[in-house]
Design an enzyme around this catalytic site. Structure first.
Site, PDB file in Angstrom:
ATOM      1  N   ARG A 127       0.921  -1.297  -0.206  1.00 51.13           N
ATOM      2  CA  ARG A 127      -0.205   0.094  -0.112  1.00 51.13           C
ATOM      3  C   ARG A 127       0.794   1.266  -0.220  1.00 51.13           C
ATOM      4  O   ARG A 127       0.604   2.308  -0.588  1.00 51.13           O
ATOM      5  CB  ARG A 127      -0.992  -0.096   1.225  1.00 51.13           C
ATOM      6  CG  ARG A 127      -1.827   1.166   1.262  1.00 51.13           C
ATOM      7  CD  ARG A 127      -2.934   0.813   2.158  1.00 51.13           C
ATOM      8  NE  ARG A 127      -3.750  -0.131   2.115  1.00 51.13           N
ATOM      9  CZ  ARG A 127      -4.971  -0.555   1.261  1.00 51.13           C
ATOM     10  NH1 ARG A 127      -5.379   0.703   0.490  1.00 51.13           N
ATOM     11  NH2 ARG A 127      -5.610  -1.439   1.222  1.00 51.13           N
ATOM     12  N   CYS A 144       5.699   4.811 -13.125  1.00 48.62           N
ATOM     13  CA  CYS A 144       4.686   4.085 -12.051  1.00 48.62           C
ATOM     14  C   CYS A 144       3.813   3.239 -12.939  1.00 48.62           C
ATOM     15  O   CYS A 144       3.038   2.418 -12.267  1.00 48.62           O
ATOM     16  CB  CYS A 144       4.012   5.114 -11.030  1.00 48.62           C
ATOM     17  SG  CYS A 144       3.113   6.417 -12.076  1.00 48.62           S
TER      18      CYS A 144
END
EC number: 2.1.1.63
Length: 175
Positions: A127, A144
């Site tokens: 996370r 990303c």
């Protein structure tokens, strides 16, 4: 207060907004939304930083390095599988976010890593990696889009999942 210069342009894929330093380093790259929205997001993102944003069209003097970076970025968005040597300057991010982003830059075009793989490598949680990816302000150059969920599942992307999927497909990755 230092000046930074921004430009908005269309590619075959989407609308792009870049913010660059005088020497052509990309310090912000956003894509996919109409120009007016991209400018609004940029203004909000830079509101707490000590920089004055000016349209590239108002810049006087030598723009050779900036123009090179803009052209290379256009090519990169349209053909992300072809590497472009574009310098970046990180203006955003916590030390942890920057550490994650430096790892992302090491992922070659045509490859992905899972959030868990990066988390294990950096000694943190999946996370946290996801949050760091979401805080990235330099689309494509800090890749990303190459970070996927477990079992190579396509996950969220700050600039929209459709662009993430497009970039991965252009790099030869079927998700």
């Amino acid at each position: 207060m230092s000046n930074l210069y921004y430009t908005v342009f269309d590619t075959d894929v989407c609308t792009v907004l870049l913010v660059l330093t005088l020497n052509g380093f990309v310090c912000y790259a956003s894509l996919g939304k109409p120009a007016i929205e991209l400018k609004g997001i940029m203004a909000k993102d830079f509101s707490s930083l000590p920089y004055q944003l000016k349209p590239l069209s108002t810049m006087t003097g030598d723009k050779i390095e900036i123009d090179k970076s803009v052209e290379k970025f256009k090519l990169l968005v349209e053909t992300p599988s072809v590497s472009q040597d574009i310098k970046t300057e990180l203006l955003f991010g916590t030390p942890l976010q920057r550490k994650v982003w430096k790892e992302l830059v090491k992922i070659p075009a045509g490859q992905t890593r899972t959030y868990k793989e990066l988390a294990d490598l950096l000694g943190t949680h999946s996370r946290v990696i996801g949050n760091c990816c979401g805080a990235n302000r330099i689309a494509v150059l800090i890749p990303c889009h190459r970070v996927v969920g477990a079992n190579n599942k396509l996950t969220g992307y700050r600039w929209g999942k459709s662009y993430k999927e497009y970039l991965l497909k252009q790099e030869g990755i079927g998700i």
